[in-house]
Design a protein around this motif. Sequence first.
Motif, PDB file in Angstrom:
ATOM      1  N   VAL A   1       0.838  -1.197   0.000  1.00 14.29           N
ATOM      2  CA  VAL A   1       0.000   0.000   0.000  1.00 14.29           C
ATOM      3  C   VAL A   1       0.874   1.249   0.000  1.00 14.29           C
ATOM      4  O   VAL A   1       0.622   2.213  -0.736  1.00 14.29           O
ATOM      5  N   TYR A   2       1.925   1.259   0.804  1.00  6.02           N
ATOM      6  CA  TYR A   2       2.815   2.418   0.868  1.00  6.02           C
ATOM      7  C   TYR A   2       3.526   2.644  -0.469  1.00  6.02           C
ATOM      8  O   TYR A   2       3.629   3.770  -0.943  1.00  6.02           O
ATOM      9  N   SER A   3       3.997   1.543  -1.088  1.00  7.34           N
ATOM     10  CA  SER A   3       4.723   1.708  -2.355  1.00  7.34           C
ATOM     11  C   SER A   3       3.802   2.170  -3.478  1.00  7.34           C
ATOM     12  O   SER A   3       4.253   2.844  -4.408  1.00  7.34           O
ATOM     13  N   HIS A   4       2.516   1.850  -3.417  1.00  7.18           N
ATOM     14  CA  HIS A   4       1.594   2.333  -4.437  1.00  7.18           C
ATOM     15  C   HIS A   4       1.081   3.744  -4.140  1.00  7.18           C
ATOM     16  O   HIS A   4       0.696   4.476  -5.046  1.00  7.18           O
ATOM     17  N   ALA A   5       1.092   4.130  -2.878  1.00  7.44           N
ATOM     18  CA  ALA A   5       0.551   5.437  -2.511  1.00  7.44           C
ATOM     19  C   ALA A   5       1.579   6.541  -2.650  1.00  7.44           C
ATOM     20  O   ALA A   5       1.232   7.670  -2.993  1.00  7.44           O
ATOM     21  N   VAL A   6       2.826   6.256  -2.361  1.00  4.94           N
ATOM     22  CA  VAL A   6       3.880   7.283  -2.422  1.00  4.94           C
ATOM     23  C   VAL A   6       4.667   7.095  -3.710  1.00  4.94           C
ATOM     24  O   VAL A   6       5.228   6.038  -3.950  1.00  4.94           O
ATOM     25  N   PRO A   7       4.718   8.129  -4.552  1.00  8.19           N
ATOM     26  CA  PRO A   7       5.450   7.988  -5.805  1.00  8.19           C
ATOM     27  C   PRO A   7       6.966   7.943  -5.579  1.00  8.19           C
ATOM     28  O   PRO A   7       7.476   8.479  -4.602  1.00  8.19           O
TER      29      PRO A   7
END
Length: 130
Positions: A120-126
């Motif tokens: 989730v973090y890797s998809h949310a933060v570019p």
Amino acid sequence: MYYQLGRVTGRLVASTHLQTPLFPIAPVALQRLEPPSIQYNTTHFSTVTQDACATGKRRLIPGTNMPFPPLDENIRKKQELFQKDNDLPVFLKGGPFDAILYRLTMALCVLGVAGVVHAVYSHAVPKKQS
């Protein structure tokens, strides 16, 4: 007046040749019948005889005269082990192997949650452009 379906349009139209209803119902007097009496716990409905119930320790399979098959000794030991009142949860009463399986399962759950948080973090933060 009675109605029927029209042959051309398929709609209800007044009928000229029906002079009586299709299914005449004549009133019939109700017949008074006594309801059947309900019988509970009679030997007529049970296949278990009274002398079969007096077998002592041997319990019978419900609705039959056959006793339960004897338990295997290993099953009896497992039942005694799991029914002890030793303040352990049931998933740890099996011994050290159950404790290992429990800890392994909890570790895999924690790793799975960490993987979901990472995804989730890797998809949310570019990603930063260098």
